[in-house]
Write an enzyme that holds these catalytic residues in place. Structure first.
Site, PDB file in Angstrom:
ATOM      1  CG  ASN A   9      -1.699   1.243   1.404  1.00 25.28           C
ATOM      2  OD1 ASN A   9      -1.837   2.020   0.462  1.00 25.28           O
ATOM      3  ND2 ASN A   9      -2.246   1.454   2.593  1.00 25.28           N
ATOM      4  CD1 TRP A  10       3.501   0.959  -2.714  1.00 29.73           C
ATOM      5  CD2 TRP A  10       3.590   2.013  -4.684  1.00 29.73           C
ATOM      6  NE1 TRP A  10       4.217   0.161  -3.586  1.00 29.73           N
ATOM      7  CE2 TRP A  10       4.291   0.787  -4.803  1.00 29.73           C
ATOM      8  CE3 TRP A  10       3.524   2.834  -5.805  1.00 29.73           C
ATOM      9  CZ2 TRP A  10       4.906   0.371  -5.987  1.00 29.73           C
ATOM     10  CZ3 TRP A  10       4.133   2.435  -6.991  1.00 29.73           C
ATOM     11  CH2 TRP A  10       4.818   1.213  -7.079  1.00 29.73           C
ATOM     12  CE  LYS A  11       0.297   3.549   4.842  1.00 28.87           C
ATOM     13  NZ  LYS A  11      -0.020   3.696   6.241  1.00 28.87           N
ATOM     14  CG  HIS A  98      -5.911   1.800   5.186  1.00 29.14           C
ATOM     15  ND1 HIS A  98      -5.469   2.755   6.073  1.00 29.14           N
ATOM     16  CD2 HIS A  98      -4.869   0.958   4.996  1.00 29.14           C
ATOM     17  CE1 HIS A  98      -4.212   2.495   6.396  1.00 29.14           C
ATOM     18  NE2 HIS A  98      -3.821   1.406   5.756  1.00 29.14           N
ATOM     19  CD  GLU A 100      -3.138   5.537   6.664  1.00 29.67           C
ATOM     20  OE1 GLU A 100      -3.133   5.599   5.421  1.00 29.67           O
ATOM     21  OE2 GLU A 100      -2.194   5.053   7.322  1.00 29.67           O
ATOM     22  CD  GLU A 168      -3.656  -2.719   7.553  1.00 29.69           C
ATOM     23  OE1 GLU A 168      -2.511  -2.945   7.137  1.00 29.69           O
ATOM     24  OE2 GLU A 168      -4.275  -1.686   7.292  1.00 29.69           O
ATOM     25  N   GLY A 174       2.033   2.332  10.634  1.00 30.60           N
ATOM     26  CA  GLY A 174       2.908   3.485  10.434  1.00 30.60           C
ATOM     27  C   GLY A 174       3.607   3.961  11.694  1.00 30.60           C
ATOM     28  CB  SER A 210       5.040  -1.483  12.099  1.00 29.16           C
ATOM     29  OG  SER A 210       4.522  -0.172  12.255  1.00 29.16           O
ATOM     30  N   GLY A 231       2.741  -1.149   4.325  1.00 31.91           N
ATOM     31  CA  GLY A 231       2.725   0.263   3.961  1.00 31.91           C
ATOM     32  C   GLY A 231       4.135   0.770   3.709  1.00 31.91           C
TER      33      GLY A 231
END
Ligand code: PEP
Length: 255
Positions: A9-11, A98, A100, A168, A174, A210, A231
């Protein structure tokens, strides 16, 4: 035993040239080491880079995924992207719910359910993220949170469609603080039992939060962990391919 699934997941990172460069590096390293035939690898770049990354992946075993989609197929939804559009640029997967999105963009379980239905309608494989916050864990509410995040989805008939569940824990995303293997084991056992009880024995459960090349083997050796959602470490080709190799190693060792 099915092969592990590792999702990057490159965000909101990479411009188009950086995305192309990273995808090329990952493809090359994965093909040279042969991991591309032992693991389902999915790259999820930002929307604007999907086509360019899709072109880099053509002819490889690496699949393209998106980080989100909207609930409707088209129309007056300024700023949104439909699942049909994702399909048209070659996506096979889409991340839904997600943390976020849940936290920053206030997505709730009802909206997430709609997105899952839409993804299935467009033959995308949704990767549904669930997980508790630190506060919820401290209040011993982890199981209630996981159950309620899955409740609406498990109640619908379409659950026979392919999908992937990603555990998650929000506090591990992160932060550089991955959950400990015993914590992951407990959560995955809980989710496995919940999914199985609803006829979702076919749904793999990934861990995310992480993951690094250093902790990957320990995490992927935990029972019921079918792979990872990665991530930060997916933005470096060496780290990402190390993590892919760790998932294959753990699978072979724990067979
Ligand atoms: C994620 O974005 O889903 C994630 C797990 O991020 P990180 O690996 O950076 O914690």
């Amino acid at each position: 035993m099915t092969e592990p699934i590792i999702v990057g997941n490159w965000k909101m990172n990479t411009n188009v040239s950086e995305a192309v460069h990273l995808a090329q590096q990952i493809r090359q390293a994965a093909e040279q080491s042969g991991v591309d035939h032992q693991c389902s690898i999915v790259l999820c770049p930002p929307f604007v880079n999907l086509s360019a990354v899709g072109n880099c992946l053509r002819g490889s075993t690496i699949a393209l995924g998106a980080q989100n989609c909207w609930t409707e197929p088209y129309g007056a939804f300024t700023g949104e992207i439909s699942a049909a559009m994702l399909r048209s640029v070659g996506c096979e997967y889409v991340i839904i719910g997600h943390s976020e999105r849940r936290t920053i963009f206030h997505e709730d379980d009802a909206l997430i359910r709609q997105k899952m239905l839409r993804a299935w309608e467009e033959s995308l494989v949704p990767i549904l993220c669930v997980g508790e916050t630190l506060h919820e864990r401290q209040l011993h509410r982890t199981w209630n949170v996981l159950e309620s995040q899955l409740e609406q989805l498990l109640a619908i008939e379409e659950r026979r469609n392919p999908w992937v569940c990603a555990y998650e824990p929000v506090w591990a995303i992160g932060t550089g603080i991955a959950a400990e293997p015993p914590q992951i084991e407990q959560a995955h056992a809980f989710l496995r039992a919940l999914l199985d009880a609803h006829g979702c024995t076919h749904v793999p459960i990934l861990y995310g939060g992480s993951i690094t090349p250093t902790n990957a083997v320990a995490i992927f050796s935990v029972p019921n962990v079918a792979g990872g959602l990665v991530g930060g470490a997916s933005l470096n080709a060496d780290s990402f391919v190390h993590i892919i190799a760790a998932s294959i190693h753990a699978r072979a060792t724990n067979r």
